[in-house]
Design an enzyme around this catalytic site. Structure first.
Site, PDB file in Angstrom:
ATOM      1  N   ASP A  22       0.863  -1.182   0.000  1.00 46.43           N
ATOM      2  CA  ASP A  22       0.000   0.000   0.000  1.00 46.43           C
ATOM      3  C   ASP A  22       0.899   1.230   0.000  1.00 46.43           C
ATOM      4  O   ASP A  22       2.091   1.145   0.306  1.00 46.43           O
ATOM      5  CB  ASP A  22      -0.902  -0.005   1.253  1.00 46.43           C
ATOM      6  CG  ASP A  22      -1.787   1.228   1.319  1.00 46.43           C
ATOM      7  OD1 ASP A  22      -2.408   1.568   0.293  1.00 46.43           O
ATOM      8  OD2 ASP A  22      -1.831   1.886   2.368  1.00 46.43           O
ATOM      9  N   SER A  23       0.293   2.380  -0.271  1.00 46.41           N
ATOM     10  CA  SER A  23       1.046   3.632  -0.230  1.00 46.41           C
ATOM     11  C   SER A  23       1.520   3.961   1.190  1.00 46.41           C
ATOM     12  O   SER A  23       2.436   4.742   1.370  1.00 46.41           O
ATOM     13  CB  SER A  23       0.150   4.759  -0.746  1.00 46.41           C
ATOM     14  OG  SER A  23      -1.046   4.794   0.009  1.00 46.41           O
ATOM     15  N   CYS A  85      -3.720  -0.898  -2.116  1.00 41.38           N
ATOM     16  CA  CYS A  85      -3.994   0.526  -2.363  1.00 41.38           C
ATOM     17  C   CYS A  85      -4.917   0.678  -3.574  1.00 41.38           C
ATOM     18  O   CYS A  85      -4.621   0.176  -4.657  1.00 41.38           O
ATOM     19  CB  CYS A  85      -2.661   1.229  -2.627  1.00 41.38           C
ATOM     20  SG  CYS A  85      -2.803   2.967  -2.989  1.00 41.38           S
ATOM     21  N   GLU A 165      -6.417   9.274   9.718  1.00 37.95           N
ATOM     22  CA  GLU A 165      -5.092   9.103  10.339  1.00 37.95           C
ATOM     23  C   GLU A 165      -4.990   9.896  11.639  1.00 37.95           C
ATOM     24  O   GLU A 165      -4.274   9.503  12.560  1.00 37.95           O
ATOM     25  CB  GLU A 165      -3.992   9.508   9.349  1.00 37.95           C
ATOM     26  CG  GLU A 165      -3.998   8.577   8.148  1.00 37.95           C
ATOM     27  CD  GLU A 165      -2.661   8.357   7.480  1.00 37.95           C
ATOM     28  OE1 GLU A 165      -1.690   9.042   7.834  1.00 37.95           O
ATOM     29  OE2 GLU A 165      -2.608   7.481   6.592  1.00 37.95           O
ATOM     30  N   CYS A 197     -11.231   3.209  -0.881  1.00 37.09           N
ATOM     31  CA  CYS A 197      -9.956   3.689  -0.345  1.00 37.09           C
ATOM     32  C   CYS A 197      -9.648   2.882   0.910  1.00 37.09           C
ATOM     33  O   CYS A 197     -10.558   2.541   1.672  1.00 37.09           O
ATOM     34  CB  CYS A 197     -10.077   5.178  -0.012  1.00 37.09           C
ATOM     35  SG  CYS A 197      -8.622   5.859   0.795  1.00 37.09           S
ATOM     36  N   HIS A 199      -8.543   3.618   3.692  1.00 37.32           N
ATOM     37  CA  HIS A 199      -8.859   4.214   4.994  1.00 37.32           C
ATOM     38  C   HIS A 199     -10.340   4.188   5.343  1.00 37.32           C
ATOM     39  O   HIS A 199     -10.714   4.337   6.496  1.00 37.32           O
ATOM     40  CB  HIS A 199      -8.409   5.679   5.025  1.00 37.32           C
ATOM     41  CG  HIS A 199      -6.923   5.860   5.048  1.00 37.32           C
ATOM     42  ND1 HIS A 199      -6.098   5.339   4.074  1.00 37.32           N
ATOM     43  CD2 HIS A 199      -6.117   6.497   5.927  1.00 37.32           C
ATOM     44  CE1 HIS A 199      -4.847   5.661   4.349  1.00 37.32           C
ATOM     45  NE2 HIS A 199      -4.822   6.355   5.468  1.00 37.32           N
TER      46      HIS A 199
END
Ligand code: DGL
Length: 301
Positions: A22-23, A85, A165, A197, A199
């Site tokens: 993932d990024s 990702c 985050e 996404c 997140h």
């Protein structure tokens, strides 16, 4: 003969770890889904924490980073690469599938399949980073699945990543962002919403409360885990004990490679993975660039 059966070579292939990249740390939500579904598989995670976010970057940059990320995992002997990702799946999956010597799986197709199965009225929304939405990969998948352009609403929600985050779930800031971004989806009466996404699974409660119980939220991570089981089986790469145990009796180990150690790594990592993270190795950008170059060269010789 051991219970795994087959030749030594075949057993070694089956026992090799699955690579996930993932990024940054968001892909840990996908790792969590994979571990839940395949508790006896060893998993190696790479998070490109030095260069996150990918969602704001252009396609050639994301593709080049993704090639390096995947190359690094192939160098570690993984039997399959999972592109956790969404942005990297959108811009680089085809390229990785064409060039890597192992099977590669992304999150977009499983998400699209799940949404097409879930929708009752045929009105589907998708939210993601600017890159993911502008790539139109989700939209094209939904169109190919029979939806019309008028019944697909795709929206960029760039503020969600930093808010997650910063652990703002359930707080006023998040409520405002959810309302601001998602009101058009509510007005359009989407009955299914793809959380496109890494997140966004952590936002299920905030988004669910706003959209209401009639809207099905599709988490690509869970669907990806199912797709991984299928692909490993097809390629005869599934460990024979893979599906016998539940998460509580898991024997699969996880190891973590990162290109940088962010200040809030432990907090964010634990929130995304649901457990604390041990066994972390930092990989320098030089090694990553070499990994990307190596696999590119191998495929063009
Ligand atoms: N992992 C990215 C994705 O799923 C989100 C974070 C980023 O922008 O890099 O698209």
């Amino acid at each position: 003969m051991t219970r795994e059966g087959g030749s030594e070579l075949e057993k070694n292939k089956r026992r090799a770890p699955i690579g996930v990249f993932d990024s940054g740390l968001g892909g840990l939500t996908v790792l969590r889904s994979l571990h839940r579904r395949l508790p006896c598989e060893n998993l190696v995670y790479f998070g490109d924490t030095a260069r996150v976010p990918y969602g704001t970057k252009g396609a050639p940059t994301v593709r080049s980073f993704a090639r390096q990320d995947a190359g690094l995992l192939v160098d570690r002997g993984v039997k399959m690469v999972v592109v956790a990702c969404n942005t990297a799946s959108a811009f680089a999956l085809d390229h990785l599938q064409e060039t890597l010597p192992v099977p590669v799986l992304g999150v977009i197709e499983p998400g699209v399949t799940a949404a097409l199965q879930a929708t009752r009225g045929g009105v589907v929304g998708v939210i993601g980073t600017s890159g993911t939405i502008r790539s139109r990969r989700y939209q094209e998948g939904l169109l190919a699945g029979g939806l019309s352009e008028d019944n697909i609403m795709a929206l960029e929600c760039p503020l969600f990543v930093p808010l997650v985050e910063e652990d703002k779930m359930g707080q006023t800031m998040m409520h405002l962002a959810v309302q601001e971004y998602l009101q058009p989806l509510k007005d359009a009466c989407v009955d299914t919403l793809i959380l496109g996404c890494t997140h966004y699974p952590l936002l299920k409660e905030d988004i669910g409360a706003f959209m209401g119980p009639e809207t099905v939220l599709v988490d690509s991570g869970d669907m990806l885990a199912e797709a991984a089981v299928k692909l490993l089986r097809e390629k005869e790469l599934l460990r024979r004990d893979s599906l016998e145990k539940d998460e509580a009796n898991s024997t699969g180990e996880m190891s973590f490679l990162l290109s940088d150690l962010p200040w809030k790594f432990a907090d964010i990592g634990e929130r995304f993975l649901g457990r604390s993270i041990e066994d972390t190795t930092i990989v320098g950008l030089d090694e990553m660039e070499a990994a990307g170059y190596q696999h590119e060269r191998d495929n063009h010789d």
